[in-house]
Design a protein around this motif. Structure first.
Motif, PDB file in Angstrom:
ATOM      1  N   UNK A 487       0.831  -1.199   0.000  1.00 23.57           N
ATOM      2  CA  UNK A 487       0.000   0.000   0.000  1.00 23.57           C
ATOM      3  C   UNK A 487       0.873   1.259   0.000  1.00 23.57           C
ATOM      4  N   UNK A 488       1.975   1.248   0.770  1.00 30.33           N
ATOM      5  CA  UNK A 488       2.885   2.394   0.784  1.00 30.33           C
ATOM      6  C   UNK A 488       3.487   2.617  -0.600  1.00 30.33           C
ATOM      7  N   UNK A 489       3.781   1.506  -1.308  1.00 36.99           N
ATOM      8  CA  UNK A 489       4.314   1.635  -2.666  1.00 36.99           C
ATOM      9  C   UNK A 489       3.260   2.202  -3.608  1.00 36.99           C
ATOM     10  N   UNK A 490       2.005   1.764  -3.453  1.00 34.10           N
ATOM     11  CA  UNK A 490       0.926   2.288  -4.295  1.00 34.10           C
ATOM     12  C   UNK A 490       0.725   3.778  -4.068  1.00 34.10           C
ATOM     13  N   UNK A 491       0.842   4.198  -2.819  1.00 30.66           N
ATOM     14  CA  UNK A 491       0.669   5.612  -2.489  1.00 30.66           C
ATOM     15  C   UNK A 491       1.921   6.439  -2.791  1.00 30.66           C
ATOM     16  N   UNK A 492       2.985   5.759  -3.285  1.00 28.12           N
ATOM     17  CA  UNK A 492       4.239   6.414  -3.645  1.00 28.12           C
ATOM     18  C   UNK A 492       4.856   7.162  -2.465  1.00 28.12           C
ATOM     19  N   UNK A 493       4.696   6.581  -1.277  1.00 29.50           N
ATOM     20  CA  UNK A 493       5.309   7.148  -0.073  1.00 29.50           C
ATOM     21  C   UNK A 493       6.559   6.331   0.231  1.00 29.50           C
ATOM     22  N   UNK A 494       7.678   6.727  -0.355  1.00 29.44           N
ATOM     23  CA  UNK A 494       8.911   5.950  -0.252  1.00 29.44           C
ATOM     24  C   UNK A 494       9.425   5.869   1.188  1.00 29.44           C
ATOM     25  N   UNK A 495       9.420   6.965   1.980  1.00 27.66           N
ATOM     26  CA  UNK A 495       9.913   6.842   3.364  1.00 27.66           C
ATOM     27  C   UNK A 495       9.140   5.808   4.180  1.00 27.66           C
ATOM     28  N   UNK A 496       7.804   5.785   4.036  1.00 26.60           N
ATOM     29  CA  UNK A 496       7.023   4.796   4.794  1.00 26.60           C
ATOM     30  C   UNK A 496       7.305   3.385   4.275  1.00 26.60           C
ATOM     31  N   UNK A 497       7.448   3.219   2.978  1.00 25.84           N
ATOM     32  CA  UNK A 497       7.739   1.906   2.407  1.00 25.84           C
ATOM     33  C   UNK A 497       9.076   1.377   2.911  1.00 25.84           C
TER      34      UNK A 497
END
Length: 623
Positions: A487-497
């Protein structure tokens, strides 16, 4: 206020001109030294510390060491000398014990306050940072004082001692001889090791309030025979920022600048400040959303020498004052508040909401930093004012949602409320407000009585956008830790991923609650940030808690372990062994399984006599 030198104080009190005041040898001394406190009664704004020391002296519970900390100019070194004077206070035939009541000059008082007593040793840790300097103190501490009751060591800027110097001081500091006392002073208390702090009584010297500083400056001005206006005193006290030394230094400069008579304009010119009334006028223009008048006023102040960053700082100060007047009306009675600020500030406080003031403060706080770092400060300040003017009449998200639900907020019309409000340029409505100088803007009431200039702008989300967001939230259902990373990758949130895959180990996973164990590379708020992001993405509340239990390997560690196993299995495959043998020095460095073969066991592939071209195996060869 007692001076250090009684003869100097007598001369200052009877002097008609500042040029005649000075020491007995005719040399001029700055006000900060001339009127340095010499007793506990002279310490401004430090009543809690004085009360503690009084009780300690009266009961005989005198500590072995004290740590004085605070910003520059609040009196740390002066307090240390006064404390040393109180420890060694002695009046022959009358007083022979430690006390804070230093009514008469004692045997050792003058020498201690002038820093030349043989038993009160002052050391500047900024220039004596090594273990050798501390070794001299620890060796000399064994010997009794020459004439005083206690041998007192005053170490200023103690945080600058080296690590070895602190360690060398620890044993003597913990168990000093009965005749030895230590007084430390520092502006960087966090740099002092906790092992040293635990052996000291700590006193945090507070900033002196502006009203107290005004009284102090007024008293000294009277002794110096200087005429100075109350507004000028308030400006100096405000610029001193709670420091008595800084305020007295500015007063010294103002006396030289004004040649015996000081007005507010002269102090403002000396400090490079804009006229306070003009700053209030600028605030009024901004709150009305009048961009043209705001930019003209800023340019006019700039042309007479005002720094754009200082103008915005003054604007932020007045915003803070209006906010305080709205929350605590009696705060306008302080001596540091001028009459114009008090009157006009209360008018603004009655008509502006707390949300508008908070938003103005946030924009100014960010804008000041932008102006200070911008290559063209005036242009940057202009942009900050434009931002303020547009934001002054924007509804907050809650009000915009109410307007949207009530049908008074039309996305088709550029976000402006429906009605008879005249439309202005830039997608905003311009209300014609006329007010004379000194009067607060007449703000229009919109959305249930909230005071604003106008309610303009685009709603945070239109109704179709909100429905699509709700549908998206309904489709997001997280059932595993791997799906959190996906989900973090889908949202393009690299720090959370990266945090999920590498910095957090899963301990327990339940819908709505996750327990993790942070790794060494995890940030302090990694779990809290993940919880906030999941709540935002899924539309339901997620709690991510830190657990003390041992978690399973991170997703990245599991991937690496699996990859190592694949490489190991490849090395044991007969066909791969033959291939490596055919190319001396080659080795398997990576194994990738194509999607169509992910479910095929590796043993099945090893039974194939020829290498399948769909397999992807990387080799490196050392030549």
């Amino acid at each position: 206020m007692d001076g250090i030198d009684l003869q100097d104080e007598h001369q200052a009190a009877n002097s008609a001109k500042v040029t005649t005041s000075g020491s007995s040898d005719g040399a001029y001394r700055v006000l900060a030294r001339k009127y340095r406190p010499s007793s506990f009664e002279d310490l401004y704004g430090q009543e809690p510390m004085v009360q503690t020391l009084q009780n300690a002296f009266e009961t005989g519970r005198i500590a072995q060491a004290w740590m004085l900390t605070g910003v520059r100019g609040v009196g740390k070194t002066t307090t240390a000398r006064i404390l040393a004077r109180g420890l060694n206070y002695e009046v022959p035939g009358e007083i022979d014990k430690p006390t804070i009541h230093l009514d008469k000059p004692g045997t050792h008082c003058q020498a201690i306050m002038e820093g030349r007593h043989v038993d009160v040793i002052e050391m500047d840790a900024a220039s004596h940072t090594g273990i050798d300097d501390i070794r001299e103190i620890t060796e000399a501490a064994r010997y009794r004082p020459a004439s005083a009751r206690y041998k007192v060591y005053i170490i200023d800027e103690v945080h600058m001692l080296s690590k070895s110097a602190f360690n060398g001081l620890l044993k003597t500091l913990e168990e000093p001889p009965e005749h030895v006392k230590f007084i430390f002073a520092t502006t960087e208390i966090r740099k002092v090791p906790v092992t040293v702090l635990s052996r000291c009584q700590r006193f945090d010297l507070r900033r002196i309030e502006s009203s107290t500083l005004v009284s102090l400056l007024q008293e000294i001005s009277g002794k110096e025979g200087i005429e100075i206006s109350d507004e000028a005193l308030a400006l100096i006290a405000r610029a001193g920022e709670g420091s008595a030394r800084d305020s007295l230094s500015l007063l010294d400069q103002a006396i030289a600048h004004g040649a015996g008579r000081i007005a507010a304009d002269e102090v403002r010119q000396m400090l490079g400040l804009a006229d306070r009334s003009r700053v209030i006028d600028l605030f009024e223009h901004v709150m009305r959303g009048d961009i043209a008048s705001s930019l003209d006023e800023l340019k006019a102040q700039y042309e007479v020498g005002a720094d754009p960053a200082v103008v915005l700082s003054d604007l932020a100060d007045f915003t803070h004052l209006v906010t305080r007047l709205k929350a605590v009306p009696k705060s306008g009675d302080e001596a540091s508040v001028t009459e114009s600020e008090r009157v006009r500030g209360r008018e603004f406080a009655e008509k502006l909401t707390m949300r508008i003031l908070s938003r103005t403060w946030q924009i100014l706080l960010k804008g000041i930093n932008e102006v200070q770092t911008a290559p063209k400060p005036l242009a940057a300040a202009d942009m900050v004012l434009v931002r303020l003017c547009y934001a002054s009449d924007l509804p907050d998200p809650e009000e915009a949602l109410k307007l949207l639900k009530s049908g008074k907020f039309s996305p088709a019309s550029g976000g402006a409320p429906t009605g008879n409000a005249p439309q202005g340029g830039g997608g905003s409505t311009a209300s014609a407000v006329s007010s004379g100088r000194g009067s607060a803007p007449q703000l229009r009431t919109v959305a249930g009585g909230q005071a604003m200039a106008q309610a303009v702008g685009v709603a945070p989300q239109t109704a179709p956008q909100m429905r699509r967001a709700e549908e998206l939230h309904e489709k997001i259902a997280i059932r595993s830790w791997q799906e959190v990373a996906q989900l973090a990758a889908r949202m393009k949130d690299i720090p959370v991923k990266v945090s999920v895959e590498r910095a957090l180990r899963l301990v327990n996973f339940q819908p709505g609650r996750i327990e993790v164990q942070p790794t060494e590379i995890a940030t302090a708020d990694a779990a809290g940030e993940l919880g906030r992001k999941l709540t935002e993405w899924t539309g339901r509340r997620w709690i991510v808690a830190v657990s003390r239990d041992q978690g399973r390997p991170t997703i990245h560690e599991e991937k690496e372990a699996n990859q190592r196993q694949l490489v190991s299995d490849a090395h044991s495959d007969p066909e791969i062994v033959k291939l490596i043998a055919a190319f001396p020095g080659a080795k398997v460095v990576d194994v990738r399984i194509l999607k169509q073969e992910e479910d095929i066991p590796f043993e099945t592939a090893s039974e194939v006599t020829d290498i399948d071209p769909t397999d992807s195996i990387d080799f490196t060869e050392d030549f």
